[in-house]
Design a protein around this motif. Sequence first.
Motif, PDB file in Angstrom:
ATOM      1  N   ASN A   1      10.320  71.238 -24.229  1.00  0.00           N
ATOM      2  CA  ASN A   1      11.345  71.002 -24.293  1.00  0.00           C
ATOM      3  C   ASN A   1      12.411  70.530 -23.664  1.00  0.00           C
ATOM      4  O   ASN A   1      13.748  70.472 -23.266  1.00  0.00           O
TER       5      ASN A   1
ATOM      6  N   ASN B   1      13.151  67.054 -22.175  1.00  0.00           N
ATOM      7  CA  ASN B   1      14.381  65.621 -22.434  1.00  0.00           C
ATOM      8  C   ASN B   1      13.519  64.315 -22.622  1.00  0.00           C
ATOM      9  O   ASN B   1      14.367  63.479 -23.238  1.00  0.00           O
TER      10      ASN B   1
ATOM     11  N   LYS C   1      13.152  76.801 -35.605  1.00  0.00           N
ATOM     12  CA  LYS C   1      11.569  75.689 -35.560  1.00  0.00           C
ATOM     13  C   LYS C   1      10.802  76.551 -35.930  1.00  0.00           C
ATOM     14  O   LYS C   1       9.742  77.897 -35.420  1.00  0.00           O
TER      15      LYS C   1
ATOM     16  N   ASN D   1       5.506  75.860 -22.633  1.00  0.00           N
ATOM     17  CA  ASN D   1       7.429  75.820 -23.711  1.00  0.00           C
ATOM     18  C   ASN D   1       8.446  74.656 -23.105  1.00  0.00           C
ATOM     19  O   ASN D   1       9.062  74.180 -24.170  1.00  0.00           O
TER      20      ASN D   1
ATOM     21  N   GLU E   1       6.312  71.433 -33.627  1.00  0.00           N
ATOM     22  CA  GLU E   1       5.964  71.585 -32.916  1.00  0.00           C
ATOM     23  C   GLU E   1       4.255  71.755 -32.537  1.00  0.00           C
ATOM     24  O   GLU E   1       4.148  72.301 -33.326  1.00  0.00           O
TER      25      GLU E   1
ATOM     26  N   TYR F   1      10.998  81.734 -33.183  1.00  0.00           N
ATOM     27  CA  TYR F   1      10.286  80.515 -34.046  1.00  0.00           C
ATOM     28  C   TYR F   1       9.450  81.423 -34.547  1.00  0.00           C
ATOM     29  O   TYR F   1       9.311  82.358 -34.747  1.00  0.00           O
TER      30      TYR F   1
ATOM     31  N   LYS G   1       5.829  67.122 -31.704  1.00  0.00           N
ATOM     32  CA  LYS G   1       6.214  67.303 -31.136  1.00  0.00           C
ATOM     33  C   LYS G   1       4.993  68.132 -30.419  1.00  0.00           C
ATOM     34  O   LYS G   1       4.272  68.640 -31.172  1.00  0.00           O
TER      35      LYS G   1
END
Length: 343
Positions: A237, A239, A5, A233, A79, A29, A122
Motif C-alpha cells: 500500500n 505510493n 479489496k 501489507n 492484490e 479485505y 498489485k
Amino acid sequence: MKNTKVALITGVTGQDGAYLSKLLIKKGYNVYGTARRGASEKFSRLEFLNIKNKINIIDFDLLELSNIQKIIKEIEPDEIYNLAAQSFVPTSFELPILTSDINSLGVVRLLDSIVNINKDIKFYQASTSEMFGKVTESPQSETTRLYPRSPYGVSKVFSHYMTINYRESHDLFACSGILFNHESPLRGHEFVTKKITRGLTKIKNGSQDCILLGNLDAKRDWGHAADYVEAMNMIMNNNKPDDFVVSSGATSTVKDFVDKCLKTLNFDYAWEGEGLEKIVINKKSNKPIVKIDKKFFRPAEVDILMGDPSKIKKELNWRPKHTLDSLIEEMIAFEINNPNLSF
Ligand code: NAP
Ligand code: G4F
C-alpha cells in the motif's frame, strides 16, 4: 469500483499465510487463499487462529499455468501476495529442480498471468535474506550484493529479479519484501526455532530425552511473523512499487537461542565438549539434553544474517512490536499449552 479489496494469498496454509490472512480480514479485505489439494493440504494454522471459515480456500499449484490464469480471472484480485514456496533450505539441496520450478518459474507464471489478464493487479513477492548468503557486508540492506548459498537462495534471487524486471518492463505494481528469518508458534516443525522450543519443552515435561541440532554457530536475525506480515501489507500500500528489507537489525547465534530457551524453561544446565562433541548437560539428571548431529549441517552454510531495516522504518514507518525474548516466551508458552499441536 469495488468497496472491498480482494486479496489472493498463495500459500495460505503456511506460517505467513495464516498471519497475513488474519491481518487482511481485520482490515476488511475479502481474502482468497490457495492450498494444494492432496495429502499435504492442512488448515491447522488457520483453525488455530479461528479464521478458516473467513477465507475462501481454492485449489492451486504454482506448477500449473492454466490453473493460475483461471483463478486470477475468476477471483479478480486487487492484490496478490505470493507466499507459496518450497521454503525449507535443506530440502532445496535434495530437490533443486522442484524448488526452482515452484520458487522461480512459479513467480514468472504469476507475473505473466497478471500482464495478460489485468495489469492493475498489485503483486507482492516473498523475497528472503537467504539471497545474501555468503554476505559481502553487514548489516545487509536493499543494495547489498546477492550471493546465495543454496538452491533455495538461488531460486529466490531469480524470482526477486523477475519481479523487478516485470515492474520495469511492464509497469506493474510489483514489489518484494526481503524478509529476514521470522518465527512464531505457527512455525513449521523442521525450522530450528520450533525444533528447539518444542524439543526443550518436551524434555522439561519428561516426554522427550534429547534434541539433535546442526551448526550452533550460525547467526540469524530473528523477528516475529505477525510483525513481518504487517510490513508486507505496508509495502503493497506504498505510493510506489519498491523493495524493502524487513528485519530486527540484531543477530544471534543458534547457541544463543538455545541458551535463552533453556533459561526461560528454568533448566539447571551446562555446556560441555567442543565441535561435534558439544552437548548440554541437564545438571539435575546428569543426562545430555542437546547433542550435535552431522546430518543437520548444510553443504554450504549462510554463516551470518543481520538486516538493516532503516528504509522501511523511515519510508513506511514500520515498527515491530515483538523482541527476540518475547518471541521465545510466546513460542515456549504455546508448546506448554498445546503439546499435541504440530505444524
Ligand atoms: P511455509 O510455512 O513453508 O509455507 C509455504 C506455503 O507454500 C505452504 O502453504 C505450502 O503449501 C505452499 N506451497 C508449497 N509448494 C507449493 C506449490 N507448488 N504451489 C502452491 N503452493 C505451494 O513458509 P512461510 O514461512 O510461511 O514463508 C512464506 C514465504 O516467505 C515463502 O515464500 C518463504 O520462502 C518466504 N520467506 C520466509 C521467511 C521466514 O523466515 N519464514 C523469510 C523470508 C522469506 P503446502 O501446505 O501444500 O505445502
Ligand atoms: O531455521 P532454519 O532452517 O532457517 P533458514 O535456513 O535460515 O531459512 C529460513 O529463513 C530464511 C530467511 O533467511 C527463509 F527464506 C527460509 O524460507 C526459512 O524460513 O535454520 C536456521 C539456522 C541455519 O543456519 C541452520 O544451519 O539454524 C541452523 N541449524 C542448526 N541446527 C538448524 C539446525 N536448522 C534446522 N532447520 N535444524 C537444525 O537442527
